[in-house]
Design a protein around this motif. Structure first.
Motif, mmCIF file in Angstrom:
data_model
loop_
_atom_site.group_PDB
_atom_site.id
_atom_site.type_symbol
_atom_site.label_atom_id
_atom_site.label_comp_id
_atom_site.label_asym_id
_atom_site.label_seq_id
_atom_site.Cartn_x
_atom_site.Cartn_y
_atom_site.Cartn_z
ATOM 1 N N CYS A 179 -7.927 14.273 8.420
ATOM 2 C CA CYS A 179 -7.874 13.092 7.560
ATOM 3 C C CYS A 179 -6.445 12.607 7.401
ATOM 4 C CB CYS A 179 -8.423 13.409 6.160
ATOM 5 S SG CYS A 179 -10.045 14.191 6.133
ATOM 6 N N ILE A 180 -6.294 11.298 7.257
ATOM 7 C CA ILE A 180 -5.041 10.700 6.807
ATOM 8 C C ILE A 180 -5.206 10.454 5.314
ATOM 9 C CG2 ILE A 180 -3.504 8.712 6.961
ATOM 10 C CD1 ILE A 180 -4.357 8.405 9.852
ATOM 11 N N GLY A 181 -4.396 11.119 4.519
ATOM 12 C CA GLY A 181 -4.612 11.062 3.081
ATOM 13 C C GLY A 181 -5.772 11.950 2.688
ATOM 14 N N PRO A 182 -6.356 11.726 1.511
ATOM 15 C CA PRO A 182 -7.470 12.561 1.078
ATOM 16 C C PRO A 182 -8.702 12.378 1.965
ATOM 17 C CG PRO A 182 -6.550 11.308 -0.758
ATOM 18 C CD PRO A 182 -5.978 10.725 0.486
ATOM 19 N N CYS A 183 -9.392 13.465 2.212
ATOM 20 C CA CYS A 183 -10.667 13.382 2.932
ATOM 21 C C CYS A 183 -11.776 12.900 2.010
ATOM 22 C CB CYS A 183 -11.038 14.754 3.491
ATOM 23 S SG CYS A 183 -9.835 15.440 4.640
ATOM 24 N N GLU A 184 -11.684 13.311 0.741
ATOM 25 C CA GLU A 184 -12.692 12.914 -0.246
ATOM 26 C C GLU A 184 -12.084 13.054 -1.639
ATOM 27 O OE1 GLU A 184 -15.957 15.777 -0.768
ATOM 28 O OE2 GLU A 184 -14.894 17.088 0.641
ATOM 29 N N THR A 185 -12.660 12.346 -2.589
ATOM 30 C CA THR A 185 -12.177 12.390 -3.971
ATOM 31 C C THR A 185 -13.361 12.488 -4.929
ATOM 32 O OG1 THR A 185 -12.162 9.963 -4.060
ATOM 33 C CG2 THR A 185 -10.078 11.068 -3.524
ATOM 34 N N GLU A 186 -13.061 12.943 -6.129
ATOM 35 C CA GLU A 186 -14.079 13.050 -7.177
ATOM 36 C C GLU A 186 -13.431 12.787 -8.523
ATOM 37 O OE1 GLU A 186 -15.165 16.972 -8.758
ATOM 38 O OE2 GLU A 186 -17.235 16.485 -8.206
ATOM 39 N N ILE A 187 -13.860 11.720 -9.196
ATOM 40 C CA ILE A 187 -13.412 11.433 -10.555
ATOM 41 C C ILE A 187 -14.391 12.074 -11.526
ATOM 42 C CG2 ILE A 187 -13.016 9.615 -12.266
ATOM 43 C CD1 ILE A 187 -12.086 7.815 -9.991
ATOM 44 N N GLY B 188 -11.481 6.083 5.597
ATOM 45 C CA GLY B 188 -11.298 5.884 7.028
ATOM 46 C C GLY B 188 -10.530 4.640 7.406
ATOM 47 N N SER B 189 -10.118 3.830 6.431
ATOM 48 C CA SER B 189 -9.414 2.581 6.761
ATOM 49 C C SER B 189 -7.919 2.787 6.988
ATOM 50 C CB SER B 189 -9.628 1.546 5.660
ATOM 51 O OG SER B 189 -9.056 1.976 4.436
ATOM 52 N N LEU B 190 -7.388 3.942 6.626
ATOM 53 C CA LEU B 190 -5.984 4.232 6.875
ATOM 54 C C LEU B 190 -5.801 4.780 8.288
ATOM 55 C CD1 LEU B 190 -5.019 5.995 3.527
ATOM 56 C CD2 LEU B 190 -4.402 3.690 4.217
ATOM 57 N N PRO B 191 -4.684 4.477 8.951
ATOM 58 C CA PRO B 191 -3.599 3.594 8.476
ATOM 59 C C PRO B 191 -3.712 2.171 8.972
ATOM 60 C CG PRO B 191 -2.862 4.738 10.425
ATOM 61 C CD PRO B 191 -4.299 5.183 10.197
ATOM 62 N N SER B 192 -4.763 1.835 9.706
ATOM 63 C CA SER B 192 -4.806 0.554 10.428
ATOM 64 C C SER B 192 -5.017 -0.656 9.535
ATOM 65 C CB SER B 192 -5.910 0.600 11.494
ATOM 66 O OG SER B 192 -7.158 0.896 10.898
ATOM 67 N N ALA B 193 -6.038 -0.633 8.668
ATOM 68 C CA ALA B 193 -6.357 -1.856 7.922
ATOM 69 C C ALA B 193 -6.863 -1.550 6.514
ATOM 70 C CB ALA B 193 -7.411 -2.663 8.688
ATOM 71 N N PRO B 194 -6.053 -0.871 5.690
ATOM 72 C CA PRO B 194 -6.526 -0.583 4.333
ATOM 73 C C PRO B 194 -6.446 -1.822 3.442
ATOM 74 C CG PRO B 194 -4.289 0.174 4.586
ATOM 75 C CD PRO B 194 -4.717 -0.316 5.942
ATOM 76 N N LEU B 195 -7.379 -1.941 2.534
ATOM 77 C CA LEU B 195 -7.326 -2.956 1.486
ATOM 78 C C LEU B 195 -7.442 -2.217 0.164
ATOM 79 C CD1 LEU B 195 -7.221 -6.000 0.796
ATOM 80 C CD2 LEU B 195 -9.736 -5.940 0.699
ATOM 81 N N PHE B 196 -6.398 -2.248 -0.613
ATOM 82 C CA PHE B 196 -6.368 -1.532 -1.883
ATOM 83 C C PHE B 196 -6.950 -2.418 -2.980
ATOM 84 C CE2 PHE B 196 -3.213 0.313 0.833
ATOM 85 C CZ PHE B 196 -3.375 1.678 0.637
ATOM 86 N N GLU B 197 -7.838 -1.853 -3.778
ATOM 87 C CA GLU B 197 -8.529 -2.599 -4.827
ATOM 88 C C GLU B 197 -8.305 -1.932 -6.176
ATOM 89 O OE1 GLU B 197 -12.348 -4.236 -2.231
ATOM 90 O OE2 GLU B 197 -12.541 -2.351 -3.366
ATOM 91 N N ASP C 14 -5.266 -6.093 -2.456
ATOM 92 C CA ASP C 14 -4.060 -6.421 -1.706
ATOM 93 C C ASP C 14 -3.855 -5.310 -0.681
ATOM 94 O OD1 ASP C 14 -1.149 -6.720 -1.031
ATOM 95 O OD2 ASP C 14 -1.221 -8.213 -2.628
ATOM 96 N N PRO C 15 -3.381 -5.609 0.508
ATOM 97 C CA PRO C 15 -3.103 -4.558 1.485
ATOM 98 C C PRO C 15 -1.783 -3.831 1.229
ATOM 99 C CG PRO C 15 -2.599 -6.681 2.436
ATOM 100 C CD PRO C 15 -3.216 -6.966 1.092
ATOM 101 N N ASN C 16 -0.990 -4.291 0.259
ATOM 102 C CA ASN C 16 0.361 -3.780 0.052
ATOM 103 C C ASN C 16 0.434 -2.730 -1.059
ATOM 104 O OD1 ASN C 16 1.748 -5.450 2.026
ATOM 105 N ND2 ASN C 16 1.239 -7.146 0.675
ATOM 106 N N PHE C 17 -0.426 -1.741 -0.975
ATOM 107 C CA PHE C 17 -0.352 -0.588 -1.875
ATOM 108 C C PHE C 17 -0.289 -0.986 -3.345
ATOM 109 C CE2 PHE C 17 1.047 1.264 2.140
ATOM 110 C CZ PHE C 17 0.361 2.474 2.153
ATOM 111 N N ILE C 18 -1.227 -1.809 -3.823
ATOM 112 C CA ILE C 18 -1.330 -2.024 -5.266
ATOM 113 C C ILE C 18 -2.111 -0.845 -5.819
ATOM 114 C CG2 ILE C 18 -1.086 -4.538 -5.281
ATOM 115 C CD1 ILE C 18 -4.170 -4.674 -5.509
#
Length: 300
Positions: free
Chosen positions: A175-183, A234-243, A265-269
């Protein structure tokens, strides 16, 4: 995801809108925040309950990541004071980041000190006059106690009784970054212990959508609105959209709704957090290669 963990998973070998959950949630245009005396990266903003202090960390590179604070001049202007004594490890490589604090000045942050010998990486202490005293690890069954799993982010309720944690699993081979998360939600047992209630998963079921990496939690004053950041798995690193999203509920005993996207925004908001009166949403964003703190006023 928070850039702190891009570097963290490599080192391992491997914040926050609404006065009421019923109020329509909308924000005005983005504005810049100035920290006089500080020109480097500023990430993970958090404001003290009295609004007088802005906490943040520098670049989340896992090499020299430290916590700092600044004093408020007005909504968009703060004056840098210095490093947060008692929270930062004494020497590099170090990673101390993601400030959080309740109304009683009990301060929480994440740290990689002694990992992986010690798997619990959430800490707490008492903030007073620019210092963190009585630092200790936070224990409880919200910790996975499994190599690769970390408490990536957290949000403490204003009364200090509930911890809105985010566990993340890292595996640099797959994985690039976390493979999975849990809140999840954990309730205070004593000063250094929080345990999950039996309905934690049910309360967050509509937020923990498996298609997303969810992180950077912030809980509103009434605990009826949960703010967080997400991006498609799976969107990293090519085309992430941060929400930056919000999920709401009418009563604290109820489950949160499906998330609503406030803006993207794609710029790490990332890292939403609210001012104590909940008029302003703060977060960080990457601008020209440097992370800066931004803000938006609530539109009534």
């Amino acid at each position: 995801m928070r850039p702190i963990y891009f570097l963290l998973f490599m080192l391992l070998g491997c914040s926050k809108e609404t006065t009421s959950s019923e109020t329509p949630m909308a924000f005005g245009p983005e504005q810049s925040v100035t920290i006089s005396g500080w020109s480097a990266d500023a990430m993970e903003p958090f404001l003290s309950a009295d609004g007088g202090h802005l906490f943040f960390n520098n670049l989340n590179d896992g090499v020299n990541t430290q916590l700092f604070y600044a004093n408020r001049l007005d909504d968009a202007h703060f004056v840098w004071v210095g490093a947060l004594s008692g929270a930062n490890q004494p020497a590099a490589p170090r990673l101390d980041a993601v400030a959080d604090m309740d109304a009683q000045n009990h301060f929480y942050w994440t740290s990689t000190r002694d990992y992986p010998t010690e798997l619990n990486n959430l800490f707490r202490g008492d903030f007073t006059s620019g210092n963190i005293l009585n630092a200790a690890r936070v224990q409880g069954n919200f910790n996975k106690n499994t190599p690769g799993w970390l408490v990536m982010d957290h949000g403490i309720s204003r009364d200090g009784q509930y911890l809105y944690f985010n566990n993340a699993r890292f595996d640099d081979q797959n994985c690039i970054g976390p493979c999975e998360t849990e809140i999840g939600i954990a309730q205070k047992i004593n000063a250094t212990t929080f345990n999950k209630p039996s309905n934690s998963a049910a309360l967050l079921a509509q937020i923990n959508q498996p298609a997303y990496i969810n992180y950077a939690t912030y809980i509103s004053n009434d605990q009826k609105a949960l703010y967080f950041t997400r991006y498609l798995k799976g969107s990293l690193p090519s085309a992430p959209l941060f929400e930056i999203c919000v999920a709401t509920r009418s009563q604290t005993s109820e489950a949160f709704s499906a998330p609503r996207v406030l803006f993207s925004d794609p710029n790490f908001i990332e890292g939403p957090t609210l001012s104590p009166d909940e008029r302003i949403l703060y977060y960080h964003k990457k601008v020209g290669g440097v992370y800066q703190i931004k803000m938006r006023y609530r539109v009534q």
